[in-house]
Design a protein around this motif. Structure first.
Motif, short mmCIF file in Angstrom:
data_model
loop_
_atom_site.label_atom_id
_atom_site.label_comp_id
_atom_site.label_asym_id
_atom_site.label_seq_id
_atom_site.Cartn_x
_atom_site.Cartn_y
_atom_site.Cartn_z
N UNK A 203 -0.37 6.48 12.15
CA UNK A 203 -1.33 6.27 11.06
C UNK A 203 -0.93 5.10 10.18
N UNK A 204 0.37 4.87 10.02
CA UNK A 204 0.83 3.78 9.17
C UNK A 204 0.51 2.41 9.74
N UNK A 205 0.17 2.33 11.01
CA UNK A 205 -0.19 1.03 11.61
C UNK A 205 -1.65 0.68 11.41
N UNK A 206 -2.42 1.57 10.82
CA UNK A 206 -3.87 1.35 10.72
C UNK A 206 -4.30 0.69 9.42
N UNK A 207 -3.32 0.41 8.52
CA UNK A 207 -3.62 -0.24 7.25
C UNK A 207 -2.59 -1.33 6.98
N UNK A 208 -2.94 -2.27 6.10
CA UNK A 208 -2.04 -3.38 5.77
C UNK A 208 -1.01 -2.94 4.74
N UNK A 209 0.22 -3.41 4.93
CA UNK A 209 1.28 -3.15 3.96
C UNK A 209 2.07 -1.90 4.30
N UNK A 210 3.24 -1.75 3.67
CA UNK A 210 4.12 -0.63 3.96
C UNK A 210 3.73 0.60 3.14
N UNK A 211 4.01 0.59 1.84
CA UNK A 211 3.69 1.75 1.00
C UNK A 211 2.19 2.08 1.02
N UNK A 212 1.29 1.07 0.94
CA UNK A 212 -0.13 1.42 0.98
C UNK A 212 -0.58 2.08 2.29
N UNK A 213 0.17 1.89 3.36
CA UNK A 213 -0.25 2.43 4.65
C UNK A 213 0.29 3.82 4.93
N UNK A 214 1.21 4.32 4.11
CA UNK A 214 1.85 5.60 4.38
C UNK A 214 0.85 6.74 4.29
N UNK A 215 0.83 7.64 5.28
CA UNK A 215 -0.20 8.69 5.31
C UNK A 215 0.14 9.91 4.46
N UNK A 216 -0.88 10.66 4.12
CA UNK A 216 -0.70 11.96 3.47
C UNK A 216 -0.51 13.03 4.54
N UNK A 217 -0.07 14.20 4.09
CA UNK A 217 0.10 15.30 5.04
C UNK A 217 -1.24 15.69 5.66
N UNK A 218 -2.31 15.70 4.88
CA UNK A 218 -3.62 16.05 5.43
C UNK A 218 -4.04 15.09 6.53
N UNK A 219 -3.76 13.80 6.34
CA UNK A 219 -4.11 12.82 7.36
C UNK A 219 -3.31 13.05 8.64
N UNK A 220 -2.04 13.35 8.50
CA UNK A 220 -1.20 13.60 9.69
C UNK A 220 -1.68 14.85 10.41
N UNK A 221 -1.95 15.91 9.67
CA UNK A 221 -2.40 17.16 10.30
C UNK A 221 -3.76 16.98 10.98
N UNK A 222 -4.62 16.16 10.39
CA UNK A 222 -5.93 15.90 11.00
C UNK A 222 -5.77 15.17 12.34
N UNK A 223 -4.85 14.21 12.40
CA UNK A 223 -4.60 13.51 13.67
C UNK A 223 -4.03 14.46 14.69
N UNK A 224 -3.10 15.32 14.29
CA UNK A 224 -2.54 16.29 15.23
C UNK A 224 -3.62 17.24 15.75
N UNK A 225 -4.49 17.69 14.85
CA UNK A 225 -5.57 18.61 15.27
C UNK A 225 -6.51 17.93 16.25
#
Length: 322
Positions: free
Chosen positions: A297-319
């Motif tokens: 998920x962190x590769x889908x946005x520009x920058x380091x800190x701005x690209x870091x995902x939330x837990x909900x985003x990670x769980x949604x990708x896993x689901x």
């Protein structure tokens, strides 16, 4: 109350090329983004729902004040982030070249992060942590190296889990051999090591991930993870090992992906330690699958800190992948 993860090292500004598949020479412009690997990990832990603190030094300048503001807004604890009137905040210019490799150039002569000193390290601050994380860049100057080793000593004394990411940047070292020597020395202090596929051949001299894992385990750590980009990761602790598949992503820019991965691993470890237990061998694949999703998920946005995902985003990708 304990802080889940305390990170030490560099906090800087990444100026990321606004055009993809170009060199720094060809880039038409840059987007300002907060970054620095250990700071990224601290931010990543908070965005996943944990607590984190950061130890480091930035310039007492507009960029340094901006970086402290960013961490404060994320609720990363910054009482041990110092402002230096004698040196400026480190800057990094980053472009994603057509061959997929990142081109990176630093402005750091010296950067304020290099001037972090042993006397800046507060034992009581580290003592209330659960996990301590450091990288190799702070081992590259005498002052920040002394600070890093002092912090590691406090972390070991107070029973924190210690994590190390070599984060190889050869242009920040006087010469490649010095980099290899100091980075290898860093393994001895860690319980957990994350190293990338692009780094391990230079650092360890190994030609396979399995050999790399054995090499690092022999130097003291109890768990070694080798990230493999879109192909996921390999792990070994000497008892169990394996490959964990990665996730497909629409890659925009890869800065911070490895830090998102580390943040996810350490967040899970800290959660378990807070509950009075540890991650068992049979649970490692699930922990690393979660981390692979965060990295993707962190590769889908520009920058380091701005690209870091939330837990909900990670769980949604896993689901969605199940």
């Amino acid at each position: 109350m304990k802080t889940d993860v305390i990170c030490l090292g560099e906090l800087l500004i990444d100026f990321v090329s606004m055009a993809k598949d170009v060199s720094l020479i060809e880039s038409p412009g840059f987007l300002k983004a907060p970054g620095g690997a250990p700071a990224n990990v601290a931010a990543g832990v908070v965005k996943l729902g944990g607590t984190a603190g950061f130890i480091g030094k930035v310039g007492d300048d507009p960029f340094g004040l901006y970086l402290k503001q960013v961490l404060n807004q994320l609720t990363v604890e910054t009482s041990c982030l110092a402002l230096d009137r004698e040196a400026r905040t480190t800057l990094s210019f980053v472009a994603q070249r057509p061959d997929g490799d990142r081109e990176c150039m630093f402005y750091r002569h010296p950067g304020a992060d290099m001037r972090l000193a042993a006397e800046d390290i507060a034992e009581d601050y580290i003592a209330q942590g659960s996990v301590f994380h450091y990288g190799s860049i702070s081992l590259g100057s005498p002052s920040s190296k002394a600070a890093t080793l002092q912090a590691i000593a406090y972390a070991r004394k107070h029973g924190l889990l210690i994590s190390y990411d070599p984060n190889l940047r050869t242009d920040l070292w006087p010469d490649p051999e010095h980099a290899r020597e100091e980075i290898n020395a860093g393994f001895a202090h860690a319980d957990v090591v994350k190293i990338s596929e692009e780094e391990y051949r230079f650092i360890t001299g190994c030609t396979t991930v399995e050999d790399c894992g054995r090499y690092i385990l022999e130097r003291g750590p109890g768990l070694v993870i080798v990230t493999l980009g879109k192909d996921g990761c390999y792990y070994t602790n000497g008892r169990t090992s394996g490959f964990i598949a990665g996730f497909q992503a629409e890659v925009v820019e890869t800065t911070g992906a490895g830090d998102a991965f580390v943040a996810a691993v350490l967040h899970t470890f800290a959660e378990r330690r807070r509950a009075g237990s540890t991650v068992q061998d049979e649970e490692l694949p699930a922990v690393l699958r979660f981390a692979n999703a965060a990295g993707a998920l962190a590769t889908t946005r520009i920058g380091a800190i701005p690209s870091l995902p939330t837990q909900d985003e990670v769980l949604a990708l896993l689901d969605s992948a199940d």
